[in-house]
Design a protein around this motif. Structure first.
Motif, PDB file in Angstrom:
ATOM      1  N   ALA A 286       0.833  -1.194   0.000  1.00  0.00           N
ATOM      2  CA  ALA A 286       0.000   0.000   0.000  1.00  0.00           C
ATOM      3  C   ALA A 286       0.877   1.257   0.000  1.00  0.00           C
ATOM      4  O   ALA A 286       2.034   1.209   0.430  1.00  0.00           O
ATOM      5  N   PRO A 287       0.342   2.370  -0.461  1.00  0.00           N
ATOM      6  CA  PRO A 287       1.091   3.622  -0.366  1.00  0.00           C
ATOM      7  C   PRO A 287       1.387   3.972   1.089  1.00  0.00           C
ATOM      8  O   PRO A 287       0.615   3.644   1.992  1.00  0.00           O
TER       9      PRO A 287
ATOM     10  N   ARG B  56       2.513   7.344   3.426  1.00  0.00           N
ATOM     11  CA  ARG B  56       2.626   8.805   3.386  1.00  0.00           C
ATOM     12  C   ARG B  56       3.994   9.240   3.888  1.00  0.00           C
ATOM     13  O   ARG B  56       4.448   8.820   4.948  1.00  0.00           O
TER      14      ARG B  56
ATOM     15  N   ASP C  54      -3.655   9.105   5.800  1.00  0.00           N
ATOM     16  CA  ASP C  54      -2.382   8.764   6.431  1.00  0.00           C
ATOM     17  C   ASP C  54      -2.169   7.253   6.395  1.00  0.00           C
ATOM     18  O   ASP C  54      -1.331   6.772   5.657  1.00  0.00           O
TER      19      ASP C  54
ATOM     20  N   TRP D 130      -3.128   3.344   5.371  1.00  0.00           N
ATOM     21  CA  TRP D 130      -3.827   2.615   4.328  1.00  0.00           C
ATOM     22  C   TRP D 130      -3.906   1.130   4.688  1.00  0.00           C
ATOM     23  O   TRP D 130      -3.005   0.598   5.345  1.00  0.00           O
ATOM     24  N   GLY D 131      -4.965   0.481   4.215  1.00  0.00           N
ATOM     25  CA  GLY D 131      -5.012  -0.972   4.284  1.00  0.00           C
ATOM     26  C   GLY D 131      -4.169  -1.570   3.172  1.00  0.00           C
ATOM     27  O   GLY D 131      -3.561  -0.848   2.378  1.00  0.00           O
ATOM     28  N   GLN D 132      -4.146  -2.885   3.106  1.00  0.00           N
ATOM     29  CA  GLN D 132      -3.362  -3.597   2.103  1.00  0.00           C
ATOM     30  C   GLN D 132      -4.141  -3.840   0.805  1.00  0.00           C
ATOM     31  O   GLN D 132      -3.577  -4.296  -0.188  1.00  0.00           O
TER      32      GLN D 132
END
Lengths: 107, 119
Positions: A43-44, A46, B107, B109-111
């Motif tokens: 995942a991205p 930040r 900010d 995130w999940g996978q």
């Protein structure tokens, strides 16, 4: 919609190099911009918020600057773990829009 | 530790519906906005929509590409957000992510959960 033009789309660099990625907004977005790093299959993450604020836990070699329509992400000394794709994201207006991404590859 | 786990993806035929879930832990879910994004494998990121916290009305925003076909909702008692997708199209095939959103910017995130629309 606000268009985010990110450049370059890819770059090759060596460990220790200084790397700069730019995002230009089609209209002013104040400092409503974040930068994200994405590694393959992940995942991205930040890195930067409010255009220039470093996310907690992110190494200080990452920095962001800019306001209005032009923004920059700089990696001061590229490390092996920094090879990834980077995206900018504007949150000044809806719809939220990303830059096209910059793939940072090993030279 | 903040965690977001998406579920509900899979293979679905064009025109059918699917509901994705985003289960959160490690923070007070009801205090935050939640966003959904998607990414075609090997391509860039696309914003799908957002649901505000109840303090800000619990209202939603959606991308034009999914407007009229997507409903975002939340159950703060269960710390779950949902993305209901109807009339699915082949071009909805993507990895779908949810993210906690602070001051308008994601900010954590999940996978992701993969949705494949195919006959």
């Amino acid at each position: 919609d606000i268009q985010m033009t990110q450049s370059p789309s890819s770059l090759s660099a060596s460990v220790g190099d200084r790397v700069t990625i730019t995002c230009r907004a089609s209209q002013g977005i104040r400092n409503d911009l974040g930068w994200y790093q994405q590694k393959p299959g992940k995942a991205p993450k930040r890195l930067i918020y409010a255009a220039s604020s470093l996310q907690s836990g992110v190494p200080s070699r990452f920095s962001g600057s800019g306001s209005g329509t032009e923004f920059t992400l700089t990696i001061s000394s590229l490390q092996p773990e920094d090879f990834a794709t980077y995206y900018c994201l504007q949150h000044n207006n809806y719809p939220r829009t990303f830059g096209q991404g910059t793939k940072v590859e090993i030279k | 530790e903040v965690q977001l786990v998406e579920s509900g993806g899979g293979l679905v035929q064009p025109g059918r519906s699917l509901r994705l879930s985003c289960t959160a832990s490690g923070f007070t879910f009801g205090d935050y906005d939640l966003s959904w994004f998607r990414q075609v494998p090997g391509k860039g990121l696309e914003w799908v929509g957002l649901i505000r916290s109840k303090a800000y009305g619990g209202t939603t925003e959606n991308a034009a590409s999914v407007k009229g076909r997507v409903t975002i909702s939340r159950d703060d008692s269960k710390s779950i957000a949902y993305l209901q997708m109807n009339s699915l199209k082949i071009e909805d095939t993507a990895l779908y992510y949810c993210s906690r959103t602070v001051a308008g910017l994601p900010d954590y995130w999940g996978q992701g959960t993969l949705v494949t629309v195919s006959s």
